[in-house]
Design a protein around this motif. Structure first.
Motif, PDB file in Angstrom:
ATOM      1  N   MET A  27      29.586  73.037  22.562  1.00 43.11           N
ATOM      2  CA  MET A  27      31.003  72.908  22.232  1.00 43.11           C
ATOM      3  C   MET A  27      31.859  73.770  23.146  1.00 43.11           C
ATOM      4  O   MET A  27      32.947  73.353  23.578  1.00 43.11           O
ATOM      5  N   ALA A  28      31.392  74.978  23.456  1.00 43.28           N
ATOM      6  CA  ALA A  28      32.141  75.858  24.356  1.00 43.28           C
ATOM      7  C   ALA A  28      32.248  75.227  25.738  1.00 43.28           C
ATOM      8  O   ALA A  28      33.303  75.311  26.395  1.00 43.28           O
ATOM      9  N   VAL A  29      31.184  74.584  26.204  1.00 37.50           N
ATOM     10  CA  VAL A  29      31.207  73.929  27.512  1.00 37.50           C
ATOM     11  C   VAL A  29      32.219  72.785  27.511  1.00 37.50           C
ATOM     12  O   VAL A  29      33.006  72.640  28.452  1.00 37.50           O
ATOM     13  N   VAL A  30      32.230  71.963  26.470  1.00 38.54           N
ATOM     14  CA  VAL A  30      33.192  70.857  26.390  1.00 38.54           C
ATOM     15  C   VAL A  30      34.623  71.391  26.427  1.00 38.54           C
ATOM     16  O   VAL A  30      35.487  70.861  27.146  1.00 38.54           O
ATOM     17  N   ASN A  31      34.879  72.446  25.671  1.00 42.26           N
ATOM     18  CA  ASN A  31      36.239  73.005  25.643  1.00 42.26           C
ATOM     19  C   ASN A  31      36.636  73.544  27.006  1.00 42.26           C
ATOM     20  O   ASN A  31      37.775  73.367  27.461  1.00 42.26           O
ATOM     21  N   ASN A  32      35.695  74.195  27.703  1.00 42.89           N
ATOM     22  CA  ASN A  32      35.991  74.710  29.035  1.00 42.89           C
ATOM     23  C   ASN A  32      36.256  73.583  30.029  1.00 42.89           C
ATOM     24  O   ASN A  32      37.170  73.679  30.851  1.00 42.89           O
ATOM     25  N   LEU A  33      35.468  72.515  29.961  1.00 44.72           N
ATOM     26  CA  LEU A  33      35.682  71.391  30.863  1.00 44.72           C
ATOM     27  C   LEU A  33      37.052  70.763  30.635  1.00 44.72           C
ATOM     28  O   LEU A  33      37.762  70.417  31.587  1.00 44.72           O
ATOM     29  N   MET A  34      37.426  70.605  29.376  1.00 43.22           N
ATOM     30  CA  MET A  34      38.743  70.068  29.069  1.00 43.22           C
ATOM     31  C   MET A  34      39.840  70.977  29.625  1.00 43.22           C
ATOM     32  O   MET A  34      40.838  70.509  30.194  1.00 43.22           O
ATOM     33  N   TRP A  35      39.655  72.270  29.503  1.00 42.49           N
ATOM     34  CA  TRP A  35      40.627  73.250  29.999  1.00 42.49           C
ATOM     35  C   TRP A  35      40.737  73.181  31.519  1.00 42.49           C
ATOM     36  O   TRP A  35      41.839  73.203  32.071  1.00 42.49           O
ATOM     37  N   PHE A  36      39.594  73.088  32.209  1.00 39.94           N
ATOM     38  CA  PHE A  36      39.630  72.994  33.673  1.00 39.94           C
ATOM     39  C   PHE A  36      40.448  71.789  34.121  1.00 39.94           C
ATOM     40  O   PHE A  36      41.305  71.889  35.002  1.00 39.94           O
ATOM     41  N   VAL A  37      40.164  70.626  33.536  1.00 37.86           N
ATOM     42  CA  VAL A  37      40.834  69.393  33.941  1.00 37.86           C
ATOM     43  C   VAL A  37      42.316  69.442  33.581  1.00 37.86           C
ATOM     44  O   VAL A  37      43.190  69.065  34.380  1.00 37.86           O
ATOM     45  N   ALA A  38      42.632  69.931  32.384  1.00 41.98           N
ATOM     46  CA  ALA A  38      44.019  69.947  31.921  1.00 41.98           C
ATOM     47  C   ALA A  38      44.882  70.893  32.748  1.00 41.98           C
ATOM     48  O   ALA A  38      46.032  70.576  33.084  1.00 41.98           O
ATOM     49  N   THR A  39      44.348  72.058  33.093  1.00 44.51           N
ATOM     50  CA  THR A  39      45.154  73.055  33.796  1.00 44.51           C
ATOM     51  C   THR A  39      45.375  72.701  35.259  1.00 44.51           C
ATOM     52  O   THR A  39      46.197  73.347  35.927  1.00 44.51           O
TER      53      THR A  39
END
Length: 571
Positions: A197-209
């Motif tokens: 779950m932490a990895v998914v959240n980080n990936l979403m953050w990378f793409v969004a930012t």
């Protein structure tokens, strides 16, 4: 296993009996070096909570019309402090600290290199925070909510918040590297759910930012440095909202981590379905980013087809939300019936209502129901016309992020901090934590409720009372502004109680062992499909959705902009 609250301190005999059945289970602790890294984030997060909460209190006092800020402090200066400290600093620091602890607890201690990356990211974020805060305090960055043109801040403010984002990238990379290491060492096995779950959240953050990074580098920094005379406001807002809506899910997914994995363990139950939890996170990854244009429904320059498409994609995010609600309440009912609950709602009474690790996040879960309903209004074409840019939106924001999300963070902090410090959550601190959650619910019900009603009456968001003038509308809104001040006061009292509990858990609570609760999957759930961990497949789908939703709108914005106003050049 020791528990947060013993049966002698809080009378819950049936729950205590279940806990005693695993009395000899060894508590798995976060590595001590990783705990220091996680704790450093908690210090900054709760410092931001106190200062940002004070700024919020001053805001509602000013809006009531009965208070003026002293020493020449501006209303929008205070508004910026409140928004940045609570919307960006509190959330980002808590999320990263929690995720470091979760990864270390479930995937094992970080390597020296991974931990070093974590500390580098922390200090980059902190330097950026100090730089941005200095500009706000000097009244050089009273720009409401961060990167939103045409309001212009000092270039140091933009550079500082850019450092916060870059630092979070470095920290997220550290966590992803630990996940990759685990996969390499445990080939063919399903990864620990919290780490996944932490990895998914980080990936979403990378793409969004990426959107806000492009906005800052190519528009806001050159503009604030005087290198370009003007920028395209529509383009900057489109890039901001590409990031801005996904930001909401960056806040939300750590709360979902607690709901899915921690809360079932706290109540003595099992995770309802590992596969369902992973699928819901992947769906959030897909549907959280290509939807930002639904914040721009009233803005010209974007074709109605693309607005409609992103509204449709926005509503798809309801699916993983409903999946989560089903999973959580199925878990609650199964556990309640195990404890002897009879009838349609007898199970509900058996839940551990005196345990702050459950009660405080549960209040957040309940707040998310009306908050989600308000989100449907915000994203709907016709209904959005009624509430767009009114204080209704602020009330919605305070139900979702400022209640559902942050109350879950607080509920997690009440066991996470003593786990990291080697102390105990005592009965007294448990009671104070419960009190803070109840105060928060009462204060938010009053304040957010008044915001929603005033918004329906047309009261604008972000405006101080003095700008209303002496109109009849202003007289109609004033009672709701006073209600906001009352609710905001109760919320600030709750913040003071929370800070008191946190200080106790950091330095004064008795030494001991506090559990980091991680639920096991319920038997009979079956093996988790490998496709749910195939990030290449999901990444391709995500890229396709973003390209479909944004390529033509952004191309049209750039090509239709006056020459030299975009911050970009087309050849």
């Amino acid at each position: 296993m020791t528990t947060a609250v013993t049966s002698k301190e809080v009378k819950q005999p049936k729950l205590q009996k279940a806990k005693n059945s695993i009395e000899n289970e060894k508590i798995i602790k976060v590595d001590r070096k990783d705990a220091k890294l996680a704790l450093a984030h908690m210090y900054v997060a709760f410092g931001a909570l106190l200062l940002g909460g004070l700024a919020g209190l001053l805001q509602v006092f000013v809006r009531s019309g009965a208070f003026q800020l002293p020493f020449g402090i501006g209303y929008y200066q205070v508004l910026t402090v409140h928004g940045v400290l609570l919307g960006l600093i509190l959330t980002t620091y808590f999320i990263m600290g929690f995720q470091f602890a979760a990864v270390s607890r479930t995937a094992g201690p970080l390597s020296n290199t991974q931990r070093k990356l974590g500390w580098i990211g922390f200090w980059v974020m902190t330097i950026g925070t100090v730089a941005a805060a200095a500009m706000v305090l000097l009244n050089e960055a009273s720009v409401l909510y961060t990167f939103y043109a045409p309001l212009q801040a000092h270039w140091i403010f933009y550079a500082g918040l850019a450092l916060v984002v870059v630092g979070s990238w470095i920290e997220g990379l550290s966590q992803i590297l630990r996940y990759a290491q685990w996969r390499k060492e445990n080939k063919g096995q399903t990864s620990p759910l919290l780490t996944f779950m932490a990895v998914v959240n980080n990936l979403m953050w990378f793409v969004a930012t990426l959107g806000v990074a492009i906005e800052v580098l190519f528009q806001l920094l050159p503009w604030s440095l005087g290198l370009v005379e003007r920028i395209d406001v529509l383009l900057s807002r489109t890039l901001f909202w590409y990031f801005g809506h996904a930001l909401v899910y960056f806040w939300l997914l750590p709360a979902y981590m607690v709901w899915y994995v921690v809360i079932p363990k706290v109540i003595g139950g099992k995770l309802f379905s590992d596969s369902l939890a992973r699928l819901s996170f992947m769906l959030f990854l897909l549907f959280s980013i290509p939807v930002g244009v639904h914040h721009q429904l009233t803005e010209p320059g974007i074709d109605g087809f693309w607005k409609f498409l992103q509204v449709v994609l926005t509503f798809f995010v309801i699916v993983p939300s409903l999946m989560t609600a089903f999973s959580m309440f199925a878990t609650f009912e199964l556990r309640g019936r195990e404890l002897g609950g009879k009838g349609a709602m007898g199970w509900f009474k058996r839940l551990p209502w005196k345990d702050c690790r459950f009660l405080v996040p549960f209040i957040g879960m309940i707040a998310f129901i009306p908050g989600g309903a308000g989100g449907i209004v915000n994203a709907s074409y016709q209904m959005n016309q009624l509430i767009h840019n009114t204080i209704w939106v602020t009330g919605h924001f305070h139900l979702t992020v400022a209640t559902a999300v942050v109350l879950t963070y607080f509920g997690a902090a009440f066991w996470l901090i003593p786990h990291l410090t080697g102390r105990k959550l005592t009965s007294k601190m448990n009671s104070m934590a419960n009190t803070s959650g109840i105060l928060w619910a009462v204060g938010m019900f009053i304040m957010s409720g008044a915001m929603h009603i005033a918004g329906l009456l047309g009261a604008p968001r972000r405006s101080e009372y003095s700008t209303y003038g002496g109109s009849e509308q202003a007289a109609e809104w004033i009672s709701y502004q006073i209600a906001q001040a009352i609710g905001g006061t109760i919320l600030f009292i709750s913040i003071l109680v929370i800070i008191g509990v946190v200080i106790n858990l950091l330095w004064f609570a008795p030494k001991g062992e506090e559990e980091f609760p991680v639920a096991e999957a319920a038997p009979g759930g079956g093996k988790t499909p490998a496709i749910l961990e195939n990030f290449k497949v999901w990444g391709v789908i995500l890229a396709a959705l973003i390209i479909i939703a944004y390529t033509i709108p952004i191309f049209e914005i750039i090509t239709n902009s006056p020459v030299g106003s975009t911050g970009f050049k087309l050849w």
